[in-house]
Design an enzyme around this catalytic site. Structure first.
Site, PDB file in Angstrom:
ATOM      1  N   LYS A   1       3.378 -19.280   6.653  1.00  0.00           N
ATOM      2  CA  LYS A   1       2.033 -18.940   6.167  1.00  0.00           C
ATOM      3  C   LYS A   1       1.070 -20.106   6.284  1.00  0.00           C
ATOM      4  O   LYS A   1      -0.105 -19.920   6.609  1.00  0.00           O
ATOM      5  CB  LYS A   1       2.093 -18.476   4.703  1.00  0.00           C
ATOM      6  CG  LYS A   1       2.524 -17.041   4.543  1.00  0.00           C
ATOM      7  CD  LYS A   1       2.042 -16.518   3.194  1.00  0.00           C
ATOM      8  CE  LYS A   1       2.432 -15.058   2.983  1.00  0.00           C
ATOM      9  NZ  LYS A   1       2.046 -14.591   1.650  1.00  0.00           N
TER      10      LYS A   1
ATOM     11  N   LYS B   1       9.451  -8.466  11.566  1.00  0.00           N
ATOM     12  CA  LYS B   1       9.394  -7.661  10.349  1.00  0.00           C
ATOM     13  C   LYS B   1       8.157  -6.757  10.357  1.00  0.00           C
ATOM     14  O   LYS B   1       7.092  -7.189  10.800  1.00  0.00           O
ATOM     15  CB  LYS B   1       9.323  -8.639   9.161  1.00  0.00           C
ATOM     16  CG  LYS B   1       9.392  -8.015   7.793  1.00  0.00           C
ATOM     17  CD  LYS B   1       9.312  -9.076   6.700  1.00  0.00           C
ATOM     18  CE  LYS B   1       7.898  -9.606   6.538  1.00  0.00           C
ATOM     19  NZ  LYS B   1       7.695 -10.360   5.274  1.00  0.00           N
TER      20      LYS B   1
ATOM     21  N   LYS C   1       2.060  -5.955   6.832  1.00  0.00           N
ATOM     22  CA  LYS C   1       0.651  -5.565   6.784  1.00  0.00           C
ATOM     23  C   LYS C   1      -0.215  -6.548   7.549  1.00  0.00           C
ATOM     24  O   LYS C   1      -1.351  -6.247   7.887  1.00  0.00           O
ATOM     25  CB  LYS C   1       0.184  -5.453   5.336  1.00  0.00           C
ATOM     26  CG  LYS C   1       0.247  -6.776   4.608  1.00  0.00           C
ATOM     27  CD  LYS C   1      -0.517  -6.752   3.299  1.00  0.00           C
ATOM     28  CE  LYS C   1      -0.438  -8.097   2.646  1.00  0.00           C
ATOM     29  NZ  LYS C   1       0.405  -8.150   1.457  1.00  0.00           N
TER      30      LYS C   1
HETATM   31  P1  TYM Z   1       5.758  -8.757  -1.149  1.00  0.00           P
HETATM   32  O1  TYM Z   1       4.581  -8.319  -1.938  1.00  0.00           O
HETATM   33  O2  TYM Z   1       5.522  -9.425   0.172  1.00  0.00           O
HETATM   34  O3  TYM Z   1       6.714  -7.520  -0.875  1.00  0.00           O
HETATM   35  C1  TYM Z   1       7.153  -6.678  -1.931  1.00  0.00           C
HETATM   36  C2  TYM Z   1       8.576  -6.203  -1.669  1.00  0.00           C
HETATM   37  O4  TYM Z   1       8.651  -5.492  -0.421  1.00  0.00           O
HETATM   38  C3  TYM Z   1       9.690  -6.028   0.385  1.00  0.00           C
HETATM   39  N1  TYM Z   1       9.324  -5.900   1.802  1.00  0.00           N
HETATM   40  C4  TYM Z   1      10.153  -5.415   2.747  1.00  0.00           C
HETATM   41  N2  TYM Z   1      11.415  -4.968   2.673  1.00  0.00           N
HETATM   42  C5  TYM Z   1      11.990  -4.540   3.828  1.00  0.00           C
HETATM   43  N3  TYM Z   1      11.352  -4.553   5.023  1.00  0.00           N
HETATM   44  C6  TYM Z   1      10.081  -5.004   5.151  1.00  0.00           C
HETATM   45  N4  TYM Z   1       9.466  -5.003   6.330  1.00  0.00           N
HETATM   46  C7  TYM Z   1       9.427  -5.474   3.964  1.00  0.00           C
HETATM   47  N5  TYM Z   1       8.190  -5.973   3.708  1.00  0.00           N
HETATM   48  C8  TYM Z   1       8.151  -6.221   2.389  1.00  0.00           C
HETATM   49  C9  TYM Z   1       9.784  -7.496  -0.038  1.00  0.00           C
HETATM   50  O5  TYM Z   1      11.034  -8.060   0.293  1.00  0.00           O
HETATM   51  C10 TYM Z   1       9.559  -7.397  -1.537  1.00  0.00           C
HETATM   52  O6  TYM Z   1      10.767  -7.065  -2.192  1.00  0.00           O
HETATM   53  N6  TYM Z   1       7.238 -12.990  -3.409  1.00  0.00           N
HETATM   54  C11 TYM Z   1       7.267 -11.523  -3.483  1.00  0.00           C
HETATM   55  C12 TYM Z   1       6.689 -10.995  -4.761  1.00  0.00           C
HETATM   56  C13 TYM Z   1       7.277 -11.559  -6.004  1.00  0.00           C
HETATM   57  C14 TYM Z   1       8.554 -11.258  -6.549  1.00  0.00           C
HETATM   58  C15 TYM Z   1       8.633 -11.999  -7.767  1.00  0.00           C
HETATM   59  C16 TYM Z   1       9.614 -10.458  -6.138  1.00  0.00           C
HETATM   60  C17 TYM Z   1       6.682 -12.426  -6.860  1.00  0.00           C
HETATM   61  N7  TYM Z   1       7.472 -12.693  -7.925  1.00  0.00           N
HETATM   62  C18 TYM Z   1       9.770 -11.944  -8.562  1.00  0.00           C
HETATM   63  C19 TYM Z   1      10.749 -10.393  -6.949  1.00  0.00           C
HETATM   64  C20 TYM Z   1      10.823 -11.142  -8.142  1.00  0.00           C
HETATM   65  C21 TYM Z   1       6.460 -10.972  -2.327  1.00  0.00           C
HETATM   66  O7  TYM Z   1       5.593 -11.629  -1.785  1.00  0.00           O
HETATM   67  O8  TYM Z   1       6.723  -9.668  -2.045  1.00  0.00           O
END
Ligand code: TYM
Length: 335
Positions: free
Chosen positions: A113, A196, A199
């Protein structure tokens, strides 16, 4: 009872990856009834990159609607937005003094990022995983369902918990288990089976967005990149065929079946037969969610009420854990 915590960034643009890798599994964990489930719109994480304030508000409500429309019951689970529970920011600071610069610098998501322009990235983007550890440990959560891309952050969460326990000679924070399971822990781009689904991909054809209509979904799967071969007879035959495997994984995850079971039905099919089947299944599963999301978003006051109530319940769990953390560290409290 074991406690589940997971979060999703309300930064706009929810995809099929979020649904299959996260939301659908959150719903399964809630419905299994074996865990206390806490789910969070992590708005403090979203602002590590610039967010237009009005869009942040809308995206937070949209993400909440996505949870409820997908099957999260805000009575059985706790559903809230992070900034309403001040313990996240407080414990995030404490953990930024436990975590080491070197740990953060090794995070692949930081490297991706921030890229070559890290001088210009926000300090929050660098510290992001310390806040994520705080999200989880503020509730002493034992299980964290996520997609594969979050695995490294969860390892760091374990490192932070272990270092805190060691530094203060306590056995206070649990060593959390990542739950990365099922056929869709890494949903790939429809244009490139090595990337992956995200968005932030410039091509809208690379992903299914929550909210895409039936024609768009059908078109995206029809145009999804594949090799020319028909489907093999079993799942092992997909090993060197990432695009083909991704479509089978999506099919399995959407239908709630194992990949072996799916292959016993679709093995040998050509794309002209499989892709329309996949599109029909996706429309069948996603359009009710989209419809329900639109209905919920028409009443933002009700969503805000649900999030506010969730935040009160979350805070009731978090407050004593934060107070005890501060006591362990030696902060003087009022009596
Ligand atoms: P974020 O907002 O990017 O994504 C949310 C959840 O969606 C999953 N995900 C996917 N799983 C499979 N294939 C994909 N292409 C895909 N794209 C997204 C992500 O793995 C995630 O589970 N850092 C985290 C948010 C967060 C969090 C936490 C998660 C903040 N604090 C505490 C768990 C526990 C994030 O940016 O997810």
């Amino acid at each position: 009872t074991p406690r589940v915590f997971s979060g999703i960034q309300p930064s706009g643009g929810l995809t099929l990856g979020n649904y299959l890798g996260a939301l659908k599994r959150f719903v399964d964990m809630q419905n299994a009834g074996t865990h206390e489930c806490i789910y969070c719109m992590v708005d403090l994480h979203a602002i590590t990159v610039w967010q237009d304030p009005a869009k942040l508000t809308a995206a937070t409500r949209e993400a909440a609607a996505f949870f409820i429309a997908s099957g999260i019951d805000p009575e059985r689970s706790i559903l809230f937005n992070q900034s309403q529970v001040s313990g996240h920011a407080q414990l995030g600071w404490l953990f930024s003094c436990v975590a080491r610069m070197g740990w953060m610098g090794r995070m692949t998501q930081w490297k991706d990022k921030a890229g070559k322009n890290s001088e210009n990235a926000s300090l929050g983007l660098f510290a992001y995983p310390a806040l994520m550890a705080a999200d989880i440990l503020l509730y002493h959560a034992t299980h964290v369902p996520v997609g594969e891309d979050q695995k490294q952050h969860l390892e760091l969460t374990r490192d932070i918990a272990a270092k805190f326990n060691h530094d203060f000679g306590v056995d206070f924070f649990p060593i959390t288990e990542p739950v990365i399971e099922g056929p869709a822990t890494r949903v790939m781009s429809l244009r490139d089976g090595t990337k992956k689904m995200s968005k932030s991909d410039p091509s809208d054809m690379s992903r299914i967005n929550m909210g895409d209509d039936a024609d768009t979904i059908a078109q995206k799967f029809r145009k999804a990149r594949t090799d020319p071969e028909a489907l093999p007879s079993d799942y092992a035959g997909l090993k060197e065929r990432p695009e083909a495997r991704n479509l089978v994984d999506i099919f399995a995850a959407l239908s709630g079946r194992s990949t072996d079971d799916v292959m016993s039905e679709v093995g040998g099919m050509g794309w002209g037969q499989f892709k329309p089947m996949l599109a029909d299944l996706a429309v069948d599963k996603l359009s009710p969610i989209t419809g329900e999301m639109n209905r919920l978003m028409a009443d933002p006051a009700e969503i805000d009420r649900i999030l506010g109530r969730g935040a009160e319940r979350a805070d009731a769990i978090a407050a004593p854990i934060l107070a005890r953390t501060k006591e362990i560290m030696g902060f003087v409290a009022s009596r």
